[in-house]
Design an enzyme around this catalytic site. Structure first.
Site, PDB file in Angstrom:
ATOM      1  N   GLN A  74       4.459  -2.864   6.226  1.00  0.00           N
ATOM      2  CA  GLN A  74       5.726  -3.708   4.999  1.00  0.00           C
ATOM      3  C   GLN A  74       4.976  -4.487   4.524  1.00  0.00           C
ATOM      4  O   GLN A  74       3.703  -3.683   4.090  1.00  0.00           O
ATOM      5  CB  GLN A  74       6.751  -4.625   5.726  1.00  0.00           C
ATOM      6  CG  GLN A  74       7.711  -4.046   6.312  1.00  0.00           C
ATOM      7  CD  GLN A  74       8.677  -4.556   7.525  1.00  0.00           C
ATOM      8  OE1 GLN A  74       7.873  -5.507   8.158  1.00  0.00           O
ATOM      9  NE2 GLN A  74       9.879  -4.029   7.433  1.00  0.00           N
ATOM     10  N   PRO A 126       0.673  -1.328  -0.371  1.00  0.00           N
ATOM     11  CA  PRO A 126       0.019   0.549   0.124  1.00  0.00           C
ATOM     12  C   PRO A 126       0.888   1.261  -0.084  1.00  0.00           C
ATOM     13  O   PRO A 126       1.915   0.677   0.708  1.00  0.00           O
ATOM     14  CB  PRO A 126      -0.868  -0.261   1.003  1.00  0.00           C
ATOM     15  CG  PRO A 126      -0.813  -1.358   1.481  1.00  0.00           C
ATOM     16  CD  PRO A 126       0.393  -2.192   0.964  1.00  0.00           C
ATOM     17  N   GLU A 127       0.427   2.463  -1.090  1.00  0.00           N
ATOM     18  CA  GLU A 127       1.157   3.424  -0.580  1.00  0.00           C
ATOM     19  C   GLU A 127       0.880   4.728   0.447  1.00  0.00           C
ATOM     20  O   GLU A 127      -0.559   4.134   1.034  1.00  0.00           O
ATOM     21  CB  GLU A 127       1.120   3.988  -2.499  1.00  0.00           C
ATOM     22  CG  GLU A 127       2.326   3.368  -3.371  1.00  0.00           C
ATOM     23  CD  GLU A 127       1.959   3.155  -4.315  1.00  0.00           C
ATOM     24  OE1 GLU A 127       1.542   4.482  -5.335  1.00  0.00           O
ATOM     25  OE2 GLU A 127       1.684   3.054  -5.093  1.00  0.00           O
ATOM     26  N   LYS A 130       4.512   5.565   4.475  1.00  0.00           N
ATOM     27  CA  LYS A 130       4.298   3.978   4.617  1.00  0.00           C
ATOM     28  C   LYS A 130       3.552   3.364   6.025  1.00  0.00           C
ATOM     29  O   LYS A 130       3.365   2.510   6.318  1.00  0.00           O
ATOM     30  CB  LYS A 130       4.790   3.326   3.791  1.00  0.00           C
ATOM     31  CG  LYS A 130       4.726   3.381   2.398  1.00  0.00           C
ATOM     32  CD  LYS A 130       5.437   2.765   1.892  1.00  0.00           C
ATOM     33  CE  LYS A 130       4.989   3.469   0.158  1.00  0.00           C
ATOM     34  NZ  LYS A 130       5.337   2.824  -1.437  1.00  0.00           N
ATOM     35  N   ARG A 175      14.854   8.900   7.618  1.00  0.00           N
ATOM     36  CA  ARG A 175      15.554   9.520   6.365  1.00  0.00           C
ATOM     37  C   ARG A 175      13.829   9.743   5.452  1.00  0.00           C
ATOM     38  O   ARG A 175      14.066  10.097   4.478  1.00  0.00           O
ATOM     39  CB  ARG A 175      15.672   7.468   6.030  1.00  0.00           C
ATOM     40  CG  ARG A 175      16.193   7.103   6.376  1.00  0.00           C
ATOM     41  CD  ARG A 175      16.811   6.136   6.025  1.00  0.00           C
ATOM     42  NE  ARG A 175      16.281   4.841   5.899  1.00  0.00           N
ATOM     43  CZ  ARG A 175      15.972   4.024   6.141  1.00  0.00           C
ATOM     44  NH1 ARG A 175      17.244   3.907   7.400  1.00  0.00           N
ATOM     45  NH2 ARG A 175      15.052   3.337   6.090  1.00  0.00           N
ATOM     46  N   ASN A 192       4.386   2.475  -6.782  1.00  0.00           N
ATOM     47  CA  ASN A 192       4.199   2.447  -7.513  1.00  0.00           C
ATOM     48  C   ASN A 192       3.558   3.221  -8.319  1.00  0.00           C
ATOM     49  O   ASN A 192       3.881   3.695  -9.781  1.00  0.00           O
ATOM     50  CB  ASN A 192       4.754   0.952  -7.779  1.00  0.00           C
ATOM     51  CG  ASN A 192       5.372   0.792  -8.936  1.00  0.00           C
ATOM     52  OD1 ASN A 192       6.527   1.382  -8.966  1.00  0.00           O
ATOM     53  ND2 ASN A 192       4.740  -0.733  -9.773  1.00  0.00           N
ATOM     54  N   ARG A 202      10.577  -1.748 -10.725  1.00  0.00           N
ATOM     55  CA  ARG A 202       9.544  -1.658 -10.422  1.00  0.00           C
ATOM     56  C   ARG A 202       8.882  -1.170 -11.521  1.00  0.00           C
ATOM     57  O   ARG A 202       9.230  -0.232 -12.631  1.00  0.00           O
ATOM     58  CB  ARG A 202       8.638  -0.945  -9.658  1.00  0.00           C
ATOM     59  CG  ARG A 202       9.332  -1.260  -8.332  1.00  0.00           C
ATOM     60  CD  ARG A 202       9.281  -0.461  -6.321  1.00  0.00           C
ATOM     61  NE  ARG A 202       7.660  -0.358  -6.196  1.00  0.00           N
ATOM     62  CZ  ARG A 202       7.072   0.091  -5.344  1.00  0.00           C
ATOM     63  NH1 ARG A 202       7.964   0.695  -4.635  1.00  0.00           N
ATOM     64  NH2 ARG A 202       5.920  -0.249  -5.619  1.00  0.00           N
TER      65      ARG A 202
END
Length: 274
Positions: free
Chosen positions: A70, A2-3, A53, A125, A169, A262
């Site tokens: 994840q 999932p985004e 995420k 990050r 993606n 991807r």
């Protein structure tokens, strides 16, 4: 995976389930968290946020439950006395006023102090989260101009969570299509107007996907696609998952290629290399 929009919608559901309520029970599968479970009893759930995420459940004692689904993690909401029927492994359960939120299958979980969030190795990050933080076009534009990012191809850059958090993606393909940019282009290759338009499209497309449950296509194109017999998996997008089909805008055939290991979908006419 999932985004950002899907994680943000899941956070909304969790907040509706347990937000603003006082915890009556907390359970953790991992030993290092089990000893901290009692510290959450009689503590109110202040808010549920996202960082890309990852999900952050904030408590009014300045503690935060961090989790990242994840590939396999999933939150399930249910009545406290009626756990869901599933073969997944329970990792976290939070109960308040007869309501429960249970996390299954995830392994990246931590209970942190609020002031320690920025030191978490994953969170440190990340760029700004478009859906949980007030991110302006100027802020995204400044990141595109940042020396860390401005010479990288957009096809790779838009998957870098250090640019902005939550893009994945399908959003990558959709953003590049609406911006009319080939994935090999770099921010440094664009005019000032193109960079500003890209920054705005990054924000707008992400918010549309959130508000419309993953639909990033335009209404007129959706109707056209439905009339042509396309499935939801195809008509919900402008280019993603549409390889071999006609571009909604120009009629050219949508192509697919691998970028960053991807899938990326693009229109050769609307997104020229030159």
């Amino acid at each position: 995976m999932p985004e950002g929009p899907e994680i943000r919608r899941a956070a909304d559901r969790i907040e509706k389930q347990i937000g603003g309520r006082v915890l009556e029970h907390a359970w953790f599968a991992f030993e290092e968290l089990q000893t901290q479970a009692n510290s959450l009893i009689d503590i109110r759930v202040d808010a549920v946020e996202t960082r890309g995420k990852a999900m952050l459940i904030r408590f009014d004692n300045q503690r935060v439950l961090y989790s990242h689904n994840q590939l396999y993690g999933v939150w399930k909401l249910h009545a406290a006395h009626k756990p869901p029927q599933t073969n997944r492994s329970l990792r976290v359960r939070l109960v308040t006023e007869g309501r429960a939120a249970s996390l299954y299958s995830a392994s990246d979980i931590a209970l942190l102090d609020t002031d320690a969030l920025e030191d978490h190795p994953f969170l440190a990050r990340l760029g700004p989260d478009l859906l949980s933080q007030n991110v302006s076009t100027a802020s995204v534009l400044a990141r595109l101009d940042d020396s860390r990012f401005h010479r990288r191809s957009l096809g790779a850059l838009l998957l870098d969570q250090g640019l902005v958090a939550g893009l994945g993606n399908y959003l990558r393909s959709e953003i590049l299509f609406y911006a009319g940019l080939h994935p090999k282009k770099r921010p440094v290759d664009l005019t000032a107007t193109e960079r500003e338009q890209l920054a705005q499209i990054i924000i707008d497309t992400t918010w549309q996907a959130y508000r419309q449950a993953g639909v990033t296509n335009r209404d007129a194109w959706i109707e056209q696609a439905k009339t042509a017999g396309e499935t939801r998996r195809q008509w919900r997008f402008s280019v993603f998952e549409r390889a071999g089909l006609s571009c909604h805008r120009c009629g050219e055939i949508i192509e697919r290629q691998m970028v960053g290991s991807r899938r990326l979908y693009w229109c050769p006419h609307c997104q020229p290399v030159a």
